[in-house]
Design an enzyme around this catalytic site. Structure first.
Site, PDB file in Angstrom:
ATOM      1  N   SER A  25      -7.364  17.229  -2.492  1.00 22.66           N
ATOM      2  CA  SER A  25      -8.517  17.534  -1.594  1.00 22.66           C
ATOM      3  C   SER A  25      -9.118  19.075  -1.369  1.00 22.66           C
ATOM      4  CB  SER A  25      -8.379  16.886  -0.028  1.00 22.66           C
ATOM      5  OG  SER A  25      -8.339  15.601  -0.299  1.00 22.66           O
ATOM      6  N   LYS A  74      -4.154   6.597   8.392  1.00 24.41           N
ATOM      7  CA  LYS A  74      -5.552   6.549   8.530  1.00 24.41           C
ATOM      8  C   LYS A  74      -5.922   5.268   9.893  1.00 24.41           C
ATOM      9  CE  LYS A  74      -6.937   7.081   3.730  1.00 24.41           C
ATOM     10  NZ  LYS A  74      -7.545   6.691   2.663  1.00 24.41           N
ATOM     11  N   GLY A 137      -3.959  -2.810   2.398  1.00 27.24           N
ATOM     12  CA  GLY A 137      -3.439  -1.673   3.407  1.00 27.24           C
ATOM     13  C   GLY A 137      -4.848  -1.064   3.612  1.00 27.24           C
ATOM     14  N   GLN A 257     -15.652  10.117  -2.084  1.00 31.06           N
ATOM     15  CA  GLN A 257     -15.480   9.986  -0.589  1.00 31.06           C
ATOM     16  C   GLN A 257     -15.197  11.528   0.072  1.00 31.06           C
ATOM     17  OE1 GLN A 257     -12.403  10.935   1.167  1.00 31.06           O
ATOM     18  NE2 GLN A 257     -11.475  11.903  -0.749  1.00 31.06           N
TER      19      GLN A 257
HETATM   20  P1  NDP Z   1      -1.223   1.747   2.440  1.00 32.65           P
HETATM   21  O1  NDP Z   1       0.212   1.943   2.542  1.00 32.65           O
HETATM   22  O2  NDP Z   1      -1.874   1.268   3.758  1.00 32.65           O
HETATM   23  O3  NDP Z   1      -0.912   0.025   1.790  1.00 32.65           O
HETATM   24  C1  NDP Z   1      -0.344  -0.111   0.563  1.00 32.65           C
HETATM   25  C2  NDP Z   1      -0.710  -1.590  -0.152  1.00 32.65           C
HETATM   26  O4  NDP Z   1      -0.071  -1.573  -1.188  1.00 32.65           O
HETATM   27  C3  NDP Z   1      -0.118  -2.519   0.903  1.00 32.65           C
HETATM   28  O5  NDP Z   1      -0.979  -3.799   0.506  1.00 32.65           O
HETATM   29  C4  NDP Z   1       1.152  -3.006   0.364  1.00 32.65           C
HETATM   30  O6  NDP Z   1       1.651  -4.121   0.499  1.00 32.65           O
HETATM   31  C5  NDP Z   1       1.006  -2.640  -1.177  1.00 32.65           C
HETATM   32  N1  NDP Z   1       2.310  -2.301  -2.000  1.00 32.65           N
HETATM   33  C6  NDP Z   1       2.972  -1.249  -1.874  1.00 32.65           C
HETATM   34  N2  NDP Z   1       3.935  -1.206  -2.864  1.00 32.65           N
HETATM   35  C7  NDP Z   1       3.892  -2.135  -3.530  1.00 32.65           C
HETATM   36  C8  NDP Z   1       4.369  -2.942  -4.811  1.00 32.65           C
HETATM   37  N3  NDP Z   1       5.623  -2.483  -5.163  1.00 32.65           N
HETATM   38  N4  NDP Z   1       3.939  -4.067  -5.122  1.00 32.65           N
HETATM   39  C9  NDP Z   1       2.746  -4.595  -4.586  1.00 32.65           C
HETATM   40  N5  NDP Z   1       2.180  -4.159  -3.408  1.00 32.65           N
HETATM   41  C10 NDP Z   1       2.522  -3.053  -2.922  1.00 32.65           C
HETATM   42  O7  NDP Z   1      -1.677   2.507   1.371  1.00 32.65           O
HETATM   43  P2  NDP Z   1      -3.365   2.696   1.252  1.00 32.65           P
HETATM   44  O8  NDP Z   1      -4.057   1.237   1.373  1.00 32.65           O
HETATM   45  O9  NDP Z   1      -3.930   3.759   2.102  1.00 32.65           O
HETATM   46  O10 NDP Z   1      -3.379   3.342  -0.071  1.00 32.65           O
HETATM   47  C11 NDP Z   1      -3.240   2.609  -1.304  1.00 32.65           C
HETATM   48  C12 NDP Z   1      -3.568   3.294  -2.509  1.00 32.65           C
HETATM   49  O11 NDP Z   1      -4.717   3.737  -2.892  1.00 32.65           O
HETATM   50  C13 NDP Z   1      -2.582   4.570  -2.617  1.00 32.65           C
HETATM   51  O12 NDP Z   1      -1.908   4.748  -3.792  1.00 32.65           O
HETATM   52  C14 NDP Z   1      -3.560   5.764  -2.278  1.00 32.65           C
HETATM   53  O13 NDP Z   1      -3.236   6.763  -2.946  1.00 32.65           O
HETATM   54  C15 NDP Z   1      -4.871   4.788  -3.188  1.00 32.65           C
HETATM   55  N6  NDP Z   1      -6.230   5.559  -2.548  1.00 32.65           N
HETATM   56  C16 NDP Z   1      -6.833   6.105  -3.155  1.00 32.65           C
HETATM   57  C17 NDP Z   1      -8.108   6.730  -2.779  1.00 32.65           C
HETATM   58  C18 NDP Z   1      -9.181   7.392  -3.498  1.00 32.65           C
HETATM   59  O14 NDP Z   1      -9.936   8.189  -3.096  1.00 32.65           O
HETATM   60  N7  NDP Z   1      -9.034   7.278  -4.862  1.00 32.65           N
HETATM   61  C19 NDP Z   1      -8.499   6.528  -1.325  1.00 32.65           C
HETATM   62  C20 NDP Z   1      -7.515   5.778  -0.673  1.00 32.65           C
HETATM   63  C21 NDP Z   1      -6.202   5.511  -1.013  1.00 32.65           C
HETATM   64  P3  NDP Z   1       2.451  -4.801   1.689  1.00 32.65           P
HETATM   65  O15 NDP Z   1       1.141  -4.778   2.686  1.00 32.65           O
HETATM   66  O16 NDP Z   1       2.886  -5.913   1.362  1.00 32.65           O
HETATM   67  O17 NDP Z   1       3.183  -3.650   2.203  1.00 32.65           O
END
Ligand code: NDP
Length: 287
Positions: A25, A74, A137, A257
């Site tokens: 960023s 967030k 997530g 974004q």
């Molecule tokens: P969160 O921590 O809120 O959510 C993580 C999600 O990933 C949950 O659904 C979790 O499942 C799942 N998860 C984590 N590890 C595993 C695994 N080993 N196998 C399967 N599922 C898994 O993170 P965010 O939603 O905020 O971010 C998710 C990804 O998106 C990140 O890598 C982030 O960098 C990327 N991102 C990219 C953006 C961009 O602009 N390109 C913007 C926002 C995010 P569970 O609920 O079971 O824990």
């Protein structure tokens, strides 16, 4: 939006996260600021959850210009705001904070940034398509509403913890009665009998060394979009190996974004194409 007055001294901006040292960023926003001759200082701030709300209050009390918020804060950013833009309200999560007439104002630009990249740069048409979202997530919360606004035939959310996928669908189902919405675990997904036009990875599996638990032929015929980028884009790498119809990682969304955050802060929207190209070249060079 009306262009806001910018003082000559650099105004302070930051991205708050944990971890945060990998965040691109600062580079993106410095590039945007150059386009307009704005003077900004943009830093990364590593925080703990306990100190998040206090840091935000003090940052704006000290005259800070704006904040971005990344994993895992967030939901906290949403909770500590005095006013929510509908994008943050719908997502239940915020990635952009600014001090305005309503106090601390929160926005979520992830969803619109994702759509801008998917439709604008990747040229994918969402209308009438069957969509699978992996993960439930904060990122999934941000993108599901804007996806549904574009009129897909169906959206299926699969998550390691199925109850979180169900909550996400329950929150959105009322507003989108015309679209088939489903939540399930990976085990419940019929990978032999079902196919999707678009598969989106919104899990952070690439961050913790996890692997994609789908059969390789599931990607064939689908456009696969990984929200992760660079070395953590394990799903995009998997989709390429499987021969997916098209593959994109999350770099384009990241830039889009950020451009929308910049617009919230300054009232002007930066051009994104060259910034995307610059970062893409830098990431390829560092692989
Ligand atoms: P969160 O921590 O809120 O959510 C993580 C999600 O990933 C949950 O659904 C979790 O499942 C799942 N998860 C984590 N590890 C595993 C695994 N080993 N196998 C399967 N599922 C898994 O993170 P965010 O939603 O905020 O971010 C998710 C990804 O998106 C990140 O890598 C982030 O960098 C990327 N991102 C990219 C953006 C961009 O602009 N390109 C913007 C926002 C995010 P569970 O609920 O079971 O824990």
């Amino acid at each position: 939006m009306v262009e806001k007055v910018v003082s000559v001294n650099p105004r302070q901006f930051a991205v708050l996260g944990n971890p945060v040292q990998h965040s691109l960023s600062p580079i993106i926003h410095e590039q945007f600021a150059r386009q307009f001759g704005h003077s900004i200082a943009y830093s990364r701030k590593l925080l703990q959850a306990e100190s998040f709300a206090q840091y935000v209050r003090e940052f704006f009390a000290d005259g800070g210009g704006g904040l971005n918020v990344t994993v895992p804060f967030k939901a906290l950013a949403h909770a500590c705001a005095d006013w929510l833009h509908e994008s943050a309200e719908q997502a239940g999560a915020a990635n952009t904070l600014v001090s305005g007439d309503n106090g601390i104002e929160a926005w979520n630009t992830d969803g619109a940034g994702f759509i801008n990249d998917l439709v604008g740069r990747c040229k994918f048409t969402i209308a009438a398509k069957k969509i699978l979202v992996l993960g439930a997530g904060g990122a999934a919360q941000g993108i599901v509403g804007p996806l549904l606004d574009s009129g897909p035939a169906s959206v299926t959310v699969v998550n390691r913890t199925p109850s979180k996928a169900a909550q996400l669908i329950d929150r959105t189902a009322l507003k989108y009665a015309d679209v088939e919405l489903r939540a399930m675990s990976l085990l419940e997904l019929d990978t032999d009998g079902e196919s999707f036009d678009l598969i989106i990875n919104s899990t952070s599996l690439g961050l913790d060394g996890g692997s994609v638990k789908l059969p390789p032929n599931f990607a064939v015929g689908a456009f696969c979009y990984d929200l992760s980028y660079g070395a953590t884009a394990a799903f995009a790498h998997w989709a390429k190996r499987c021969g997916a119809e098209g593959v994109a990682d999350g770099l384009g969304m990241l830039v889009e974004q950020a451009a929308l955050s910049y617009e919230v802060w300054f009232g002007v929207k930066p051009a994104t194409k060259q910034v995307y190209q610059l970062l893409s070249e830098q990431l390829q060079g560092s692989d």
